[in-house]
Enzyme design. Structure first.
Site, PDB file in Angstrom:
ATOM      1  CG  ASN A  82      -0.166  -0.113   2.504  1.00  0.00           C
ATOM      2  OD1 ASN A  82       0.561   0.799   2.879  1.00  0.00           O
ATOM      3  ND2 ASN A  82      -0.283  -1.250   3.184  1.00  0.00           N
ATOM      4  CG  ASP A  89      -6.896  -5.294   6.427  1.00  0.00           C
ATOM      5  OD1 ASP A  89      -6.357  -5.210   7.546  1.00  0.00           O
ATOM      6  OD2 ASP A  89      -7.493  -4.348   5.889  1.00  0.00           O
ATOM      7  CE  LYS A  96       7.251 -11.671 -14.803  1.00  0.00           C
ATOM      8  NZ  LYS A  96       7.989 -11.048 -15.881  1.00  0.00           N
ATOM      9  N   PRO A 156      -3.023 -11.942  10.577  1.00  0.00           N
ATOM     10  CG  PRO A 156      -1.063 -12.407  11.724  1.00  0.00           C
ATOM     11  CD  PRO A 156      -1.703 -12.521  10.382  1.00  0.00           C
ATOM     12  CG  ASP A 157      -6.095  -6.526  13.998  1.00  0.00           C
ATOM     13  OD1 ASP A 157      -5.280  -5.895  14.709  1.00  0.00           O
ATOM     14  OD2 ASP A 157      -7.011  -5.965  13.373  1.00  0.00           O
ATOM     15  CE  LYS A 181     -10.631   0.321  10.966  1.00  0.00           C
ATOM     16  NZ  LYS A 181     -10.009   0.918   9.849  1.00  0.00           N
ATOM     17  CE  LYS A 187      -8.296  -2.964  14.168  1.00  0.00           C
ATOM     18  NZ  LYS A 187      -7.239  -3.373  13.279  1.00  0.00           N
TER      19      LYS A 187
HETATM   20  O1  C5P Z   1      -6.315  -1.786   8.958  1.00  0.00           O
HETATM   21  P1  C5P Z   1      -7.062  -1.152  10.120  1.00  0.00           P
HETATM   22  O2  C5P Z   1      -7.774   0.096   9.732  1.00  0.00           O
HETATM   23  O3  C5P Z   1      -7.895  -2.150  10.873  1.00  0.00           O
HETATM   24  O4  C5P Z   1      -5.894  -0.674  11.118  1.00  0.00           O
HETATM   25  C1  C5P Z   1      -6.194  -0.129  12.354  1.00  0.00           C
HETATM   26  C2  C5P Z   1      -5.068  -0.350  13.308  1.00  0.00           C
HETATM   27  O5  C5P Z   1      -4.825  -1.752  13.418  1.00  0.00           O
HETATM   28  C3  C5P Z   1      -3.729   0.261  12.940  1.00  0.00           C
HETATM   29  O6  C5P Z   1      -3.165   0.721  14.152  1.00  0.00           O
HETATM   30  C4  C5P Z   1      -2.927  -0.882  12.378  1.00  0.00           C
HETATM   31  O7  C5P Z   1      -1.541  -0.738  12.601  1.00  0.00           O
HETATM   32  C5  C5P Z   1      -3.474  -2.058  13.139  1.00  0.00           C
HETATM   33  N1  C5P Z   1      -3.486  -3.324  12.386  1.00  0.00           N
HETATM   34  C6  C5P Z   1      -2.702  -4.365  12.828  1.00  0.00           C
HETATM   35  N2  C5P Z   1      -2.732  -5.575  12.168  1.00  0.00           N
HETATM   36  C7  C5P Z   1      -3.511  -5.743  11.083  1.00  0.00           C
HETATM   37  C8  C5P Z   1      -4.308  -4.685  10.616  1.00  0.00           C
HETATM   38  C9  C5P Z   1      -4.267  -3.478  11.289  1.00  0.00           C
HETATM   39  O8  C5P Z   1      -1.991  -4.221  13.821  1.00  0.00           O
HETATM   40  N3  C5P Z   1      -3.504  -6.910  10.461  1.00  0.00           N
END
Ligand code: C5P
Length: 398
Positions: free
Chosen positions: A210, A279, A289, A305-306, A337, A341
């Site tokens: 990104n 994500d 390739k 993983p988040d 969020k 979270k």
């Molecule tokens: O992508 P998103 O909008 O959910 O991101 C919100 C927060 O979550 C940010 O602080 C980002 O660094 C964190 N995040 C993360 N792991 C992910 C997606 C987001 O730690 N896989």
């Protein structure tokens, strides 16, 4: 949020070729909201005119110890009392020698001797002059006297030689001077920061990433260091240099970032997830390739993983700060969020304003509501954000 008072700088310029950089330094200090009064030695006037510095500062420039315009005839006392810090940039070998020995034979050296505020010097001279035992003795004396020495830098010199002795660039000096005034709010605290984008492999040459530049995360790392923290900066691929003093760990994918965070989070006090973590990743990246064909190509993506949610869900989580870059409905999505979270503080910004740019505007969401940090450069915002985090963190750990 506590108010930061305007800092007043007495900028002293001495006679070296780097004096031309003092004009830029003055501009940058004023841009950071500081009030700057200039005083110059006679020799400095051979390199840059008082008129230039007066035009930029909007204040008369003092050069003469015998200037009759000071009502009490004591310009050296008045000027030093009106300053929160004296900055000598450039500081020549001769001026450094004078400071080290307490000589006071012109306005600038006299007001340095008469000061009751911190003194910061930015040496600038030929490399042999810098290495000379006399200069090194004098610098050691200044350090022993509590004078802050910024630089010098290594590189090409005006005389054509190369080595140690160049004055630090104005931008670096302006940052270091601003850092000098930052309260050491996080002494003894470890702060773990994720920054930048991640890169998820599709095949041997392609990937999903990104447009995150990493600038906000790196600015936050810098502000945390300035305020006394031990900083671990886990960074996806960026073109940025790690702030001096940070422990940097480079990663590529979200999975690698997650692994490093798991290793580091155990003893950290604060976690700030600034990274734009992908994500999803490709379920089965190809080692080779992928060849082009006329048929459509479907990539299967699986969720990453988040990292933030994982850290916030630990049995004894550090104080967690998340970021949300949204393209619309910032308040609604950011607050959502924060709840999903389960983090005490979520920092929202508009993606179209934030990504890649040097300036930004932040909205902080916590259980007391929302708080706007108006548009400014990312380092200024990072300092204000760290101030806010300090207040929340202290409240949370009571
Ligand atoms: O992508 P998103 O909008 O959910 O991101 C919100 C927060 O979550 C940010 O602080 C980002 O660094 C964190 N995040 C993360 N792991 C992910 C997606 C987001 O730690 N896989």
């Amino acid at each position: 949020m506590e108010q930061q008072s305007v800092k007043r700088i007495l900028l002293g310029i001495t006679g070296g070729i780097a004096a031309y950089k003092a004009a830029e330094l003055l501009r940058l200090l004023m841009k950071q909201g500081m009030e700057v009064q200039v005083a110059m030695t006679e020799a400095a006037g051979h390199f840059i005119t008082p008129t230039t510095m007066q035009g930029l500062s909007g204040k008369p420039v003092f050069t003469d110890q015998w200037d009759a315009s000071a009502p009490n005839g004591m310009a050296h006392i008045n000027l030093s009392r009106a300053a929160d810090a004296i900055v000598i940039a450039p500081a020549t070998a001769d001026f450094i020698a004078k400071l080290a020995h307490g000589l006071a034979d012109d306005l600038l050296s006299t007001l340095c001797l008469a000061r009751n505020c911190p003194l910061i010097v930015a040496p600038a001279m030929n490399r042999e002059m810098w290495q000379n035992a006399a200069t090194q003795r004098n610098i050691a004396q200044l350090l022993a006297d509590g004078v802050r020495v910024l630089g010098p830098d290594c590189g090409m010199q005006a005389c054509g030689e190369e080595g140690m002795g160049r004055m630090l660039e104005a931008e670096r000096l302006a940052q270091d001077i601003a850092a000098f005034f930052q309260p050491r709010r996080f002494l003894g605290r470890k702060i773990l920061i994720t920054a930048g984008p991640t890169y998820e492999v599709i095949d041997a040459v392609r990937g999903i990433t990104n447009r995150s530049s990493g600038k906000m995360g790196y600015a936050i790392a810098r502000a945390a260091l300035e305020q006394g923290a031990e900083v671990v900066l886990v960074s996806g691929p960026t073109a940025l240099a790690k702030p001096h003093g940070a422990q940097g760990v480079d990663v590529v994918s979200a999975a690698q970032m997650f692994e490093v965070v798991q290793q580091q989070v155990g003893d950290c006090d604060i976690f700030i997830g600034v990274a734009a973590v992908a994500d999803y990743r490709v379920a089965q990246p190809s080692e080779q390739k992928i060849k082009k064909s006329a048929a459509t190509l479907t990539l299967e993506l699986v969720p990453n993983p988040d990292i933030l949610a994982y850290v916030a869900g630990l049995p004894k989580p550090p104080f967690c700060v998340g970021f949300a870059a949204e393209s619309e409905d910032l308040a609604k999505h950011a607050e959502q969020k924060r709840c999903v979270k389960n983090v005490p503080l979520l920092v929202g910004n508009l993606a179209q304003q934030a990504i890649g740019s040097d300036d930004n505007e932040l909205v902080l969401f916590d259980d007391s509501g929302s708080h706007v940090l108006p548009r400014a450069d990312k380092l200024t915002l990072a300092r204000l954000l760290m101030q806010h985090i300090a207040q929340r963190y202290e409240g949370a750990s009571k």
